[in-house]
Design an enzyme around this catalytic site. Structure first.
Site, PDB file in Angstrom:
ATOM      1  N   CYS A  71       0.837  -1.206   0.000  1.00 24.12           N
ATOM      2  CA  CYS A  71       0.000   0.000   0.000  1.00 24.12           C
ATOM      3  C   CYS A  71       0.874   1.260   0.000  1.00 24.12           C
ATOM      4  O   CYS A  71       1.509   1.535  -1.003  1.00 24.12           O
ATOM      5  CB  CYS A  71      -0.994  -0.049   1.149  1.00 24.12           C
ATOM      6  SG  CYS A  71      -2.486   0.891   0.769  1.00 24.12           S
TER       7      CYS A  71
ATOM      8  N   HIS B  68      -3.556  -5.292   0.346  1.00 21.24           N
ATOM      9  CA  HIS B  68      -2.945  -5.824   1.580  1.00 21.24           C
ATOM     10  C   HIS B  68      -2.943  -7.354   1.555  1.00 21.24           C
ATOM     11  O   HIS B  68      -3.900  -7.973   2.026  1.00 21.24           O
ATOM     12  CB  HIS B  68      -3.725  -5.338   2.799  1.00 21.24           C
ATOM     13  CG  HIS B  68      -3.608  -3.877   3.032  1.00 21.24           C
ATOM     14  ND1 HIS B  68      -2.737  -3.349   3.953  1.00 21.24           N
ATOM     15  CD2 HIS B  68      -4.239  -2.832   2.448  1.00 21.24           C
ATOM     16  CE1 HIS B  68      -2.846  -2.023   3.931  1.00 21.24           C
ATOM     17  NE2 HIS B  68      -3.744  -1.688   3.030  1.00 21.24           N
TER      18      HIS B  68
ATOM     19  N   GLU C 189      -1.420  -9.259   3.389  1.00 20.27           N
ATOM     20  CA  GLU C 189      -1.321  -9.795   4.746  1.00 20.27           C
ATOM     21  C   GLU C 189      -2.676 -10.171   5.341  1.00 20.27           C
ATOM     22  O   GLU C 189      -2.746 -10.985   6.256  1.00 20.27           O
ATOM     23  CB  GLU C 189      -0.589  -8.804   5.665  1.00 20.27           C
ATOM     24  CG  GLU C 189      -1.334  -7.529   6.043  1.00 20.27           C
ATOM     25  CD  GLU C 189      -1.184  -6.384   5.038  1.00 20.27           C
ATOM     26  OE1 GLU C 189      -0.885  -6.661   3.868  1.00 20.27           O
ATOM     27  OE2 GLU C 189      -1.389  -5.222   5.437  1.00 20.27           O
TER      28      GLU C 189
HETATM   29  N1  GLN Z   1      -2.188   6.612   2.647  1.00 26.54           N
HETATM   30  C1  GLN Z   1      -2.261   5.826   1.450  1.00 26.54           C
HETATM   31  C2  GLN Z   1      -3.627   5.933   0.772  1.00 26.54           C
HETATM   32  O1  GLN Z   1      -4.598   6.290   1.417  1.00 26.54           O
HETATM   33  C3  GLN Z   1      -1.897   4.383   1.729  1.00 26.54           C
HETATM   34  C4  GLN Z   1      -2.878   3.680   2.610  1.00 26.54           C
HETATM   35  C5  GLN Z   1      -2.343   2.403   3.209  1.00 26.54           C
HETATM   36  O2  GLN Z   1      -1.136   2.173   3.237  1.00 26.54           O
HETATM   37  N2  GLN Z   1      -3.231   1.565   3.740  1.00 26.54           N
HETATM   38  O3  GLN Z   1      -3.747   5.631  -0.355  1.00 26.54           O
END
Ligand code: GLN
Length: 546
Positions: free
Chosen positions: A390, A516, A518
């Site tokens: 992310c 994600h 994970e």
């Molecule tokens: N802050 C980033 C976004 O909103 C990444 C979010 C995250 O890592 N879950 O896109």
């Protein structure tokens, strides 16, 4: 994910409460019991009731609540749901996590719609009815033999009282079979060299005051409980001797189901609920995994670069995914959390050169971003296996833009809205959103993998589904520049064309994912990206296809 037919005509309800202290591991005990029942061929789900007033943990700082776990249906939930999925290998949903905020919101909405027909709306019966409705919702799907409901907090807390009251009421409902397990602590007093049962006695008394007699006591302890101690607990707490279950400190949470099996927790539960069962229990693959964890053939050191390094719970699912990947590679993965704010171009080599792999964590906001970018530059230039998740993927795009393509000061508009090179930009549908809770791009989305990419080989298929939690994304205006320079978009969302995965072509192992992974790694199904990342860190050449 595997599914079985449920065997029982109706769901049985098992409640897990906690006493004496918080953090005794109700989630792990619930998941372990569920695992044992599942291994006996029953269908089980687990639900967490959280007594706080937030609608969900999505708006909470990880320091408050640890990681926010995201389900397929896009619910932002308590991290215990991660344990449930990792142990059971079945997906959970919004119905598996209920908070006081959600209960009250639903009651207040009903009141506004006039559904209470002029009545005064009160904690009892309206709030307790809503709690019971949320508990029964899962049982009434007809999918489960057992619904295990874990009640957050500790008995005696003012905020958990309505939940305990709901449990008390359910025990008296004619057509429902239920049982209460109370998790307590039996502390060891060094000075007197004794285990002490008094805190457990007091805790049961508090439950009794609320009208609930526990059926089973699970006692967390650092020393084995003697017969005498078990007898004493049984005598003072009105439970049978077999219903006093020892839960000794374990090296790994993955040992707990086996410890609970040895203590016969599942059998006591089944007997008390008068459910017939055979002697068969299929824990072979679980035991195999646990043996592999205990007898690794190699060892790797992975740096987890993020903002919350003091708190183990902040990146819970990432740490557990490494445990699964370690088990499947028969490799001991030593995960070190490195604070991204401490990293810069001058010290990065000193801080990171001893690691076999670098993972840059998800996150929000500006703090620590430049350190993450330094860590990524180091991984890219030195051929160190890298996984960016992310925000970690977004930083990899920024780094590549700045240092390879030559986009000076490239950035994400989350951090620098005025950048000349907004290589990461807010998603179109996010632009008008002002409300914070539950409004990100959340939950499972499909992703098409580019044939011939490394990621395609890791997954072993062309279409995957992964879970998301973000507002920003790769800016497709720059796609051509990146492709040309060697950072390839190899995973694309089929509906909107969003870039979900990037790879660097001429790097041994460099993958960034907007989603994600994970959240989807389980003991039975370690995630292919983590498995292959660890494999690359071990230095093995061949790929493990999922
Ligand atoms: N802050 C980033 C976004 O909103 C990444 C979010 C995250 O890592 N879950 O896109």
């Amino acid at each position: 994910m595997f599914f079985r037919e449920n065997q029982l005509a109706k769901a049985n309800y098992i409640f897990v409460t906690g006493g004496v202290a918080s953090s005794l591991g109700k989630g792990i005990i619930s998941a372990s019991l569920a695992k044992l029942l599942q291994a006996r061929g029953f269908t089980v789900t687990i639900q967490k009731l959280d007594p706080y007033i937030n609608i969900d943990p999505g708006t909470m700082n990880p320091y408050e609540h640890g990681e926010c776990y995201v389900t397929d249906d896009g619910a932002e939930t308590d991290l215990d749901l991660g344990h449930y999925e990792r142990f059971l290998n079945i997906a959970t949903s919004q119905a598996n996590n209920v908070t006081t905020g959600r209960i009250y919101q639903s009651v207040i909405d009903k009141e506004r719609r006039g559904e209470y027909l002029g009545k005064t709306v009160q904690v009892i019966p309206h709030i307790t009815d809503e709690i019971k409705r949320s508990i029964k919702l899962l049982g009434e799907t007809g999918e489960y033999d057992f619904v295990i409901t874990e009640i957050g907090g500790t008995v005696g807390d003012i905020e958990s009282l309505p939940y305990i009251e709901a449990v008390r009421q359910m025990r008296w409902e004619m057509d429902i079979k239920c049982l209460v397990i109370h998790l307590t602590l039996v502390p060891y007093l060094k000075a007197s060299g004794e285990l002490k049962t008094k805190p457990t006695q007091h805790s049961v008394k508090v439950l009794l005051e609320a009208g609930v007699q526990p059926d089973i006591l699970v006692c967390r302890t650092e020393r084995h409980l003697s017969k005498d101690i078990r007898n004493k607990v049984a005598l003072f707490c009105n439970v049978s001797y077999e219903s006093v279950i020892e839960s000794i400190d374990a090296k790994s949470i993955y040992d707990v189901p086996l410890l609970m099996r040895d203590e016969k927790l599942d059998e006591v539960v089944l007997k008390k609920l008068e459910v017939e069962y055979s002697g068969e229990i299929d824990l072979d693959s679980w035991i195999d995994f646990s043996e592999k964890l205990k007898n690794p053939k190699s060892e790797v050191r992975i740096a987890l670069v993020g903002k919350y390094v003091e708190l183990n719970d902040a990146y819970k699912s990432i740490a557990e995914s490494f445990t699964h990947a370690g088990g499947s590679n028969e490799c001991n993965v030593i995960l070190s959390r490195i604070h991204s704010e401490e990293i810069n171009d001058d010290n990065v080599e000193e801080l990171l050169s001893s690691f076999n792999g670098i993972l840059v964590a998800p996150g929000f906001g500006e703090r620590g971003i430049e350190g993450k970018i330094s860590a990524i530059k180091f991984a890219r230039e030195n051929g160190v296996p890298f996984l960016g998740i992310c925000l970690g993927m977004q930083c990899a795009v920024i780094e590549f833009g700045r240092n390879v393509i030559g986009f000076k000061d490239a950035h994400s508009t989350e951090i620098n809205p005025a950048t000349k090179y907004p290589v990461i930009d807010i998603m179109e549908e996010q632009k008008k959103i002002t409300i914070k809770g539950g409004t990100m791009r959340l939950g499972a989305y499909e992703c098409d993998l580019v044939e011939g990419s490394k990621t395609y080989e890791y997954y072993g298929k062309a279409q995957i589904s992964e879970r998301h939690r973000h507002r920003f994304e790769f800016n497709n205006k720059f796609l051509k520049d990146y492709n040309k320079a060697g950072m390839k978009a190899v995973g694309i969302n089929p509906d909107g064309g969003l870039v979900e995965i990037i790879e660097i072509e001429d790097h041994p192992w460099f993958v960034g994912v907007q989603f994600h992974p994970e959240y989807k790694s389980t003991v039975a199904n370690p995630h292919p990206l983590f498995v292959n990342f660890v494999r690359a860190a071990v230095g093995a050449a061949e790929i493990v296809t999922h």
